[in-house]
Design a protein around this motif. Structure first.
Motif, PDB file in Angstrom:
ATOM      1  N   SER A 194      -3.754  -9.098   3.369  1.00 51.26           N
ATOM      2  CA  SER A 194      -4.631  -7.937   3.467  1.00 51.26           C
ATOM      3  C   SER A 194      -5.308  -7.920   4.832  1.00 51.26           C
ATOM      4  O   SER A 194      -5.842  -8.939   5.268  1.00 51.26           O
ATOM      5  CB  SER A 194      -5.699  -8.009   2.365  1.00 51.26           C
ATOM      6  N   GLY A 195      -5.242  -6.766   5.503  1.00 47.59           N
ATOM      7  CA  GLY A 195      -5.871  -6.641   6.812  1.00 47.59           C
ATOM      8  C   GLY A 195      -4.947  -6.952   7.964  1.00 47.59           C
ATOM      9  O   GLY A 195      -5.302  -6.718   9.110  1.00 47.59           O
ATOM     10  N   TYR A 196      -3.775  -7.477   7.686  1.00 45.60           N
ATOM     11  CA  TYR A 196      -2.800  -7.695   8.742  1.00 45.60           C
ATOM     12  C   TYR A 196      -2.041  -6.393   8.989  1.00 45.60           C
ATOM     13  O   TYR A 196      -2.092  -5.465   8.208  1.00 45.60           O
ATOM     14  CB  TYR A 196      -1.824  -8.803   8.361  1.00 45.60           C
ATOM     15  N   ALA A 197      -1.314  -6.359  10.094  1.00 46.32           N
ATOM     16  CA  ALA A 197      -0.559  -5.156  10.452  1.00 46.32           C
ATOM     17  C   ALA A 197       0.435  -4.807   9.357  1.00 46.32           C
ATOM     18  O   ALA A 197       1.012  -5.674   8.707  1.00 46.32           O
ATOM     19  CB  ALA A 197       0.172  -5.371  11.766  1.00 46.32           C
ATOM     20  N   LEU A 198       0.605  -3.517   9.155  1.00 41.19           N
ATOM     21  CA  LEU A 198       1.471  -3.018   8.095  1.00 41.19           C
ATOM     22  C   LEU A 198       2.867  -2.716   8.613  1.00 41.19           C
ATOM     23  O   LEU A 198       3.041  -2.231   9.729  1.00 41.19           O
ATOM     24  CB  LEU A 198       0.879  -1.743   7.498  1.00 41.19           C
ATOM     25  N   PHE A 234       4.282   7.229   2.336  1.00 38.43           N
ATOM     26  CA  PHE A 234       4.800   6.032   2.990  1.00 38.43           C
ATOM     27  C   PHE A 234       4.423   4.801   2.186  1.00 38.43           C
ATOM     28  O   PHE A 234       3.268   4.624   1.787  1.00 38.43           O
ATOM     29  CB  PHE A 234       4.217   5.889   4.398  1.00 38.43           C
ATOM     30  N   PHE A 288      -4.931   6.483   3.235  1.00 38.50           N
ATOM     31  CA  PHE A 288      -4.719   5.466   2.208  1.00 38.50           C
ATOM     32  C   PHE A 288      -4.811   6.077   0.818  1.00 38.50           C
ATOM     33  O   PHE A 288      -5.686   6.893   0.539  1.00 38.50           O
ATOM     34  CB  PHE A 288      -5.775   4.363   2.365  1.00 38.50           C
ATOM     35  N   TYR A 339       0.530   5.218   1.455  1.00 37.16           N
ATOM     36  CA  TYR A 339      -0.208   6.164   2.263  1.00 37.16           C
ATOM     37  C   TYR A 339       0.408   7.537   2.060  1.00 37.16           C
ATOM     38  O   TYR A 339       1.608   7.693   1.840  1.00 37.16           O
ATOM     39  CB  TYR A 339      -0.136   5.799   3.751  1.00 37.16           C
ATOM     40  N   PHE A 374       5.901  -0.275   7.667  1.00 41.28           N
ATOM     41  CA  PHE A 374       6.060   0.969   6.917  1.00 41.28           C
ATOM     42  C   PHE A 374       7.520   1.271   6.618  1.00 41.28           C
ATOM     43  O   PHE A 374       8.418   0.941   7.394  1.00 41.28           O
ATOM     44  CB  PHE A 374       5.507   2.147   7.719  1.00 41.28           C
ATOM     45  N   GLY A 375       7.742   1.950   5.487  1.00 41.95           N
ATOM     46  CA  GLY A 375       9.034   2.559   5.219  1.00 41.95           C
ATOM     47  C   GLY A 375       9.139   3.890   5.946  1.00 41.95           C
ATOM     48  O   GLY A 375       8.200   4.309   6.638  1.00 41.95           O
ATOM     49  N   PRO A 386      -1.838   9.401   8.498  1.00 39.99           N
ATOM     50  CA  PRO A 386      -1.689   8.922   7.115  1.00 39.99           C
ATOM     51  C   PRO A 386      -3.046   8.549   6.527  1.00 39.99           C
ATOM     52  O   PRO A 386      -3.915   8.034   7.235  1.00 39.99           O
ATOM     53  CB  PRO A 386      -0.814   7.674   7.266  1.00 39.99           C
ATOM     54  N   LEU A 436       0.843  -1.194   0.000  1.00 43.23           N
ATOM     55  CA  LEU A 436       0.000   0.000   0.000  1.00 43.23           C
ATOM     56  C   LEU A 436       0.876   1.241   0.000  1.00 43.23           C
ATOM     57  O   LEU A 436       2.024   1.223   0.438  1.00 43.23           O
ATOM     58  CB  LEU A 436      -0.883   0.048   1.261  1.00 43.23           C
TER      59      LEU A 436
END
Lengths: 112, 112
Positions: free
Chosen positions: A96-100, A89, A46, A36, A102-103, A44, A34
């Motif tokens: 899908s739907g699990y914790a993300l 980001f 989406f 953001y 991030f960079g 953030p 994804l």
């Protein structure tokens, strides 16, 4: 251990031109990606996503490309507008739907 | 549709004091997340709830951080005692099962 990497802290682009933001990941189990967008003092929001079964997803001016063999994705914004100036980001998860994960973000500045 | 609500927006405390943050997710969203975003970095997951159960708290510093989600709706995140390195924005996010994350505006903590 940074599993999602955005190696360009900042990017400046002229209005009307293309903005290309890059992201690399190390975890081969990631299959949902994804982007953001974040304005100062806001959370953030989406922007666009892509699953690993695709290599491209387009939504208006925004297109995300995924290269699984290179573990690389990119966000293209065309044409860029001054309102696109924000921190972008890249994020990834194993489902899908699990914790993300991030960079660190890339700060985009679009100049008139 | 109301977004994710967080309070307080800003908090300044001295080290070794305690602080609590509150989050009200989007109605009907089963999953709730707390992320920590230190200046110049991407958000880092602290804890993920599914309804009122903990799914992932592997990155929560449990000696000083605690979180709960009573009745599977609102959530609180507490830090006690705070350290200087806890200065960050604490972001709450919620999602329906299998969907994208929706973030609140965040709670900015400064520890002096």
């Amino acid at each position: 251990d940074q599993q999602v990497k955005q190696n360009s802290p900042s990017l400046s682009v002229q209005e009307g031109r293309i903005s290309i933001l890059n992201c690399d990941y190390t975890n081969s189990m990631f299959d949902y990606f994804l982007w953001y967008k974040k304005y100062p003092a806001e959370g953030p929001t989406f922007l666009i996503s892509i699953s690993s079964i695709k290599d491209k997803n387009e939504d208006g001016r925004f297109t995300v490309f995924l290269n699984k063999s290179a573990k690389h994705l990119s966000l293209h914004i065309v044409p860029s507008q001054p309102g696109d100036s924000a921190v972008y980001f890249c994020a990834a998860s194993t489902h899908s739907g699990y914790a993300l994960n991030f960079g660190k973000g890339t700060s985009l500045l679009v100049t008139p | 549709e109301a977004g994710v609500a967080q309070s307080p927006r800003y908090k300044i405390i001295e080290k070794r004091q305690s602080v609590a943050f509150w989050c009200n997710p989007i109605s009907g969203h089963a999953t709730l997340y707390w992320y920590q975003q230190i200046l110049g970095q991407g958000p880092k997951l602290l804890i993920q709830f599914q309804n009122n159960g903990v799914v992932d708290d592997s990155q929560l510093p449990k000696d000083r951080f605690s979180a709960e989600r009573l009745k599977g709706v609102d959530s609180t995140l507490k830090i006690q005692p705070a350290k200087l390195e806890d200065s960050a924005v604490y972001l709450c996010a919620s999602s329906p099962l299998g969907g994208e994350l929706f973030f609140g505006e965040g709670s900015r903590l400064t520890v002096l």
